[in-house]
Write a protein that holds these residues in place. Structure first.
Motif, PDB file in Angstrom:
ATOM      1  N   PHE A 160      11.789  -7.451  -3.534  1.00 35.06           N
ATOM      2  CA  PHE A 160      12.398  -6.168  -3.320  1.00 35.06           C
ATOM      3  C   PHE A 160      10.619  -5.597  -2.774  1.00 35.06           C
ATOM      4  O   PHE A 160       9.316  -6.167  -2.936  1.00 35.06           O
ATOM      5  CB  PHE A 160      12.061  -5.648  -4.366  1.00 35.06           C
ATOM      6  N   ALA A 161      10.353  -5.528  -1.362  1.00 29.65           N
ATOM      7  CA  ALA A 161       9.445  -5.335   0.149  1.00 29.65           C
ATOM      8  C   ALA A 161       9.042  -4.153   0.596  1.00 29.65           C
ATOM      9  O   ALA A 161       9.228  -3.837   1.598  1.00 29.65           O
ATOM     10  CB  ALA A 161       9.345  -6.697   0.441  1.00 29.65           C
ATOM     11  N   PRO A 162       9.104  -3.235  -0.007  1.00 28.38           N
ATOM     12  CA  PRO A 162       9.348  -1.753   0.390  1.00 28.38           C
ATOM     13  C   PRO A 162       8.240  -1.221   0.990  1.00 28.38           C
ATOM     14  O   PRO A 162       7.975  -0.385   2.184  1.00 28.38           O
ATOM     15  CB  PRO A 162       9.000  -0.297  -0.880  1.00 28.38           C
ATOM     16  N   ARG A 163       6.641  -2.369   0.890  1.00 27.35           N
ATOM     17  CA  ARG A 163       5.678  -1.888   2.195  1.00 27.35           C
ATOM     18  C   ARG A 163       5.942  -1.996   3.188  1.00 27.35           C
ATOM     19  O   ARG A 163       5.596  -2.044   4.569  1.00 27.35           O
ATOM     20  CB  ARG A 163       4.526  -2.743   1.111  1.00 27.35           C
ATOM     21  N   TYR A 164       6.570  -3.910   3.626  1.00 24.85           N
ATOM     22  CA  TYR A 164       7.546  -3.859   5.153  1.00 24.85           C
ATOM     23  C   TYR A 164       8.658  -2.917   5.131  1.00 24.85           C
ATOM     24  O   TYR A 164       9.355  -3.889   5.834  1.00 24.85           O
ATOM     25  CB  TYR A 164       7.036  -4.864   5.051  1.00 24.85           C
ATOM     26  N   GLY A 165       8.947  -2.388   5.159  1.00 24.12           N
ATOM     27  CA  GLY A 165      10.359  -1.347   5.237  1.00 24.12           C
ATOM     28  C   GLY A 165      11.952  -2.341   4.163  1.00 24.12           C
ATOM     29  O   GLY A 165      12.404  -1.831   5.431  1.00 24.12           O
ATOM     30  N   ILE A 166      11.067  -2.888   3.830  1.00 25.32           N
ATOM     31  CA  ILE A 166      12.956  -3.602   2.960  1.00 25.32           C
ATOM     32  C   ILE A 166      12.898  -3.254   1.735  1.00 25.32           C
ATOM     33  O   ILE A 166      11.244  -3.889   0.450  1.00 25.32           O
ATOM     34  CB  ILE A 166      12.454  -5.447   3.363  1.00 25.32           C
ATOM     35  N   LEU A 167      14.240  -2.319   1.683  1.00 24.43           N
ATOM     36  CA  LEU A 167      14.119  -2.025   0.477  1.00 24.43           C
ATOM     37  C   LEU A 167      14.361  -3.189  -0.703  1.00 24.43           C
ATOM     38  O   LEU A 167      13.995  -4.109  -1.852  1.00 24.43           O
ATOM     39  CB  LEU A 167      15.354  -1.192   0.044  1.00 24.43           C
ATOM     40  N   SER A 183      15.474  -6.768   8.190  1.00 25.15           N
ATOM     41  CA  SER A 183      14.536  -6.774   7.878  1.00 25.15           C
ATOM     42  C   SER A 183      13.427  -7.599   8.492  1.00 25.15           C
ATOM     43  O   SER A 183      12.730  -7.144   8.304  1.00 25.15           O
ATOM     44  CB  SER A 183      14.805  -7.493   6.328  1.00 25.15           C
ATOM     45  N   GLU A 184      13.996  -8.540   9.451  1.00 23.21           N
ATOM     46  CA  GLU A 184      12.776  -9.273  10.312  1.00 23.21           C
ATOM     47  C   GLU A 184      13.464  -9.711  11.339  1.00 23.21           C
ATOM     48  O   GLU A 184      14.562  -9.939  11.828  1.00 23.21           O
ATOM     49  CB  GLU A 184      12.374 -10.690   9.372  1.00 23.21           C
ATOM     50  N   THR A 185      12.584  -9.963  12.961  1.00 27.04           N
ATOM     51  CA  THR A 185      12.998 -10.299  14.440  1.00 27.04           C
ATOM     52  C   THR A 185      11.449 -10.996  14.395  1.00 27.04           C
ATOM     53  O   THR A 185      11.432 -10.559  14.093  1.00 27.04           O
ATOM     54  CB  THR A 185      12.989  -8.887  14.779  1.00 27.04           C
ATOM     55  N   ALA A 186      12.398 -12.519  14.430  1.00 25.05           N
ATOM     56  CA  ALA A 186      11.672 -13.235  14.704  1.00 25.05           C
ATOM     57  C   ALA A 186      11.931 -13.738  16.934  1.00 25.05           C
ATOM     58  O   ALA A 186      12.309 -13.522  17.714  1.00 25.05           O
ATOM     59  CB  ALA A 186      12.059 -14.826  15.008  1.00 25.05           C
ATOM     60  N   LEU A 212       6.539   3.513  -6.577  1.00 22.55           N
ATOM     61  CA  LEU A 212       5.170   2.484  -6.959  1.00 22.55           C
ATOM     62  C   LEU A 212       5.103   0.935  -6.524  1.00 22.55           C
ATOM     63  O   LEU A 212       3.840   0.322  -6.790  1.00 22.55           O
ATOM     64  CB  LEU A 212       6.130   2.706  -8.277  1.00 22.55           C
ATOM     65  N   ILE A 213       6.655   0.313  -5.824  1.00 22.13           N
ATOM     66  CA  ILE A 213       6.175  -1.545  -5.973  1.00 22.13           C
ATOM     67  C   ILE A 213       5.277  -1.270  -4.569  1.00 22.13           C
ATOM     68  O   ILE A 213       4.697  -1.958  -4.528  1.00 22.13           O
ATOM     69  CB  ILE A 213       7.709  -1.688  -5.159  1.00 22.13           C
ATOM     70  N   GLU A 214       5.285  -0.413  -3.233  1.00 20.15           N
ATOM     71  CA  GLU A 214       4.823   0.101  -2.874  1.00 20.15           C
ATOM     72  C   GLU A 214       3.542   0.174  -2.823  1.00 20.15           C
ATOM     73  O   GLU A 214       2.397   0.009  -2.065  1.00 20.15           O
ATOM     74  CB  GLU A 214       5.419   0.312  -1.723  1.00 20.15           C
ATOM     75  N   GLN A 215       2.897   1.321  -3.582  1.00 15.03           N
ATOM     76  CA  GLN A 215       1.381   1.356  -3.815  1.00 15.03           C
ATOM     77  C   GLN A 215       0.688  -0.021  -4.443  1.00 15.03           C
ATOM     78  O   GLN A 215      -0.169  -0.794  -4.235  1.00 15.03           O
ATOM     79  CB  GLN A 215       1.754   2.317  -4.676  1.00 15.03           C
ATOM     80  N   LEU A 216       1.382  -0.958  -5.580  1.00 14.61           N
ATOM     81  CA  LEU A 216       1.015  -2.186  -5.992  1.00 14.61           C
ATOM     82  C   LEU A 216       0.823  -3.388  -4.840  1.00 14.61           C
ATOM     83  O   LEU A 216      -0.123  -3.482  -4.930  1.00 14.61           O
ATOM     84  CB  LEU A 216       1.899  -2.173  -7.353  1.00 14.61           C
ATOM     85  N   SER A 217       1.860  -2.929  -3.632  1.00 14.06           N
ATOM     86  CA  SER A 217       1.978  -4.012  -2.967  1.00 14.06           C
ATOM     87  C   SER A 217       0.309  -3.951  -1.980  1.00 14.06           C
ATOM     88  O   SER A 217      -0.267  -4.696  -1.355  1.00 14.06           O
ATOM     89  CB  SER A 217       3.298  -4.192  -2.365  1.00 14.06           C
ATOM     90  N   GLU A 218       0.567  -2.585  -1.535  1.00 15.17           N
ATOM     91  CA  GLU A 218      -0.893  -2.310  -0.701  1.00 15.17           C
ATOM     92  C   GLU A 218      -1.781  -2.584  -1.604  1.00 15.17           C
ATOM     93  O   GLU A 218      -2.755  -3.218  -1.501  1.00 15.17           O
ATOM     94  CB  GLU A 218      -0.888  -1.191  -0.689  1.00 15.17           C
ATOM     95  N   ALA A 219      -1.800  -2.617  -2.675  1.00 18.24           N
ATOM     96  CA  ALA A 219      -3.480  -2.950  -3.788  1.00 18.24           C
ATOM     97  C   ALA A 219      -3.950  -4.362  -3.241  1.00 18.24           C
ATOM     98  O   ALA A 219      -4.736  -4.637  -3.658  1.00 18.24           O
ATOM     99  CB  ALA A 219      -3.172  -1.956  -4.782  1.00 18.24           C
ATOM    100  N   LEU A 220      -2.695  -5.153  -3.938  1.00 19.76           N
ATOM    101  CA  LEU A 220      -2.495  -6.204  -3.722  1.00 19.76           C
ATOM    102  C   LEU A 220      -2.239  -7.259  -2.809  1.00 19.76           C
ATOM    103  O   LEU A 220      -2.724  -9.095  -2.978  1.00 19.76           O
ATOM    104  CB  LEU A 220      -1.630  -6.725  -5.179  1.00 19.76           C
ATOM    105  N   ASP A 221      -2.364  -6.725  -1.656  1.00 19.69           N
ATOM    106  CA  ASP A 221      -1.732  -7.224  -0.200  1.00 19.69           C
ATOM    107  C   ASP A 221      -0.094  -8.392  -0.657  1.00 19.69           C
ATOM    108  O   ASP A 221      -0.365  -9.195  -0.488  1.00 19.69           O
ATOM    109  CB  ASP A 221      -3.024  -7.703  -0.018  1.00 19.69           C
ATOM    110  N   LEU A 222       0.481  -7.959  -0.790  1.00 22.72           N
ATOM    111  CA  LEU A 222       1.891  -8.664  -1.437  1.00 22.72           C
ATOM    112  C   LEU A 222       2.617  -8.245   0.213  1.00 22.72           C
ATOM    113  O   LEU A 222       2.468  -7.000   0.905  1.00 22.72           O
ATOM    114  CB  LEU A 222       2.213  -7.673  -2.648  1.00 22.72           C
ATOM    115  N   ILE A 223       3.302  -8.988   0.369  1.00 19.78           N
ATOM    116  CA  ILE A 223       4.731  -8.767   0.678  1.00 19.78           C
ATOM    117  C   ILE A 223       5.664  -7.804   0.357  1.00 19.78           C
ATOM    118  O   ILE A 223       5.917  -7.258   0.215  1.00 19.78           O
ATOM    119  CB  ILE A 223       5.642 -10.241   1.049  1.00 19.78           C
TER     120      ILE A 223
END
Length: 298
Positions: free
Chosen positions: A210-217, A45-48, A178-189
């Motif tokens: 849940f963070a599908p906007r960032y490729g993390i289901l 999900s993330e690499t530092a 739908l979570i991704e759409q709302l995350s885009e609209a509200l600028d959410l992780i």
């Protein structure tokens, strides 16, 4: 060329579980595009990416498989736990530079605690609230009484949603589109969904992220979301505690139990001034990743 990428499980519960993150040292070798390709190849999900800093002990950049993000809690804990275990930290008090500023890090034994900002709360309008509930397949009847879903930000923005029954949160089948759409609209992780029901002894809440906007289901531990939840519990649900223990990952399809500890700094006006979220990291494995350096770095 090939590089070795240690994989560190952060926020382990006892000696197992946790959320894995890749840690790449000497990242100044790589361009932005190369870092993104490495993160995609690591596939977590993330690499530092750790580089020298003129302003802090280290510079940290975080990449999901699809894009860079400003902060990542579990990858921060993974990085500092790894650096300490390798003898690369000079002091128990450290710091990191990220793309949006400096943060303090405190080491306590094998646990690392990262600083977050004072919380910012924002109520959802009715259409966004209904969209959030629809995306989770729930109604207002499923919510914890008095727990109004809200956007909370301590460095990254999450919508925090309290669900009354543990069986309901465990059985969620989210509409990720739908979570991704709302995350885009509200600028959410993403969404941080929590419950008091069915959690382990000594735990204040259990959560799913849940963070599908960032490729993390879904991921098993999220320090940058547990911080907002702790602030929400104190300032919106009137808890008087200043330290919270949040469990995550146990309700996933493939469970990976994790524990995030959050400590709030409360001022004389009873408002949260800042907070530290932390836990332990454990080395899981070392993987090899193929990367082609930019010509000027060869």
């Amino acid at each position: 060329m090939k590089i070795e990428v240690p994989v560190i499980s952060a926020f382990v519960d006892g000696n197992s579980g946790g959320n894995p993150a890749g840690v790449v040292l000497h990242a100044e070798r790589f361009s932005h595009a190369e870092k993104q390709r490495i993160a995609a190849a690591v596939g977590l999900s993330e690499t530092a990416f750790v580089s020298p800093s003129d302003a802090a002990d280290i510079k940290l950049e975080f990449f999901t498989p699809t894009q860079q993000i400003a902060h990542c809690g579990h990858a921060t804990i993974a990085t500092f736990s790894f650096l300490q275990q390798k003898g690369l930290l000079a002091n128990d008090r450290s710091s990191k530079e990220t793309i949006d500023g400096l943060r303090s890090i405190i080491m306590e034994g094998k646990a690392a605690y990262m600083e977050q900002r004072a919380p910012r709360f924002e109520a959802l309008n009715e259409p966004d609230l209904q969209a959030a509930l629809l995306s989770l397949g729930i109604t207002t009847d499923d919510l914890i009484e008095g727990a109004e879903p809200m956007l909370v930000n301590t460095g990254n923005s999450f919508v925090v949603i309290g669900i009354r029954d543990g069986s309901t949160i465990k059985g969620l089948e989210p509409d990720f589109g739908l979570i991704e759409q709302l995350s885009e609209a509200l600028d959410l992780i993403g969404f941080y969904v929590f419950s008091f029901d069915g959690v382990g002894e000594g735990r204040d809440a259990g959560a799913r992220m849940f963070a599908p906007r960032y490729g993390i289901l879904e991921e098993s531990a999220t320090g940058m979301a547990a911080g907002p939840l702790a602030c929400y519990l104190r300032e919106r649900l009137a808890s008087q505690k200043q330290e919270f223990t949040i469990e995550q990952g146990r309700w996933m399809a493939e469970p990976s139990p994790s524990v995030v500890n959050v400590r709030l700094t409360v001022g004389t006006d009873n408002r949260i001034e800042n907070l530290y979220a932390g836990g332990r990291g454990a080395i899981r494995e070392v993987i090899e990743v193929e990367v082609n350096p930019s010509p000027d770095l060869m």
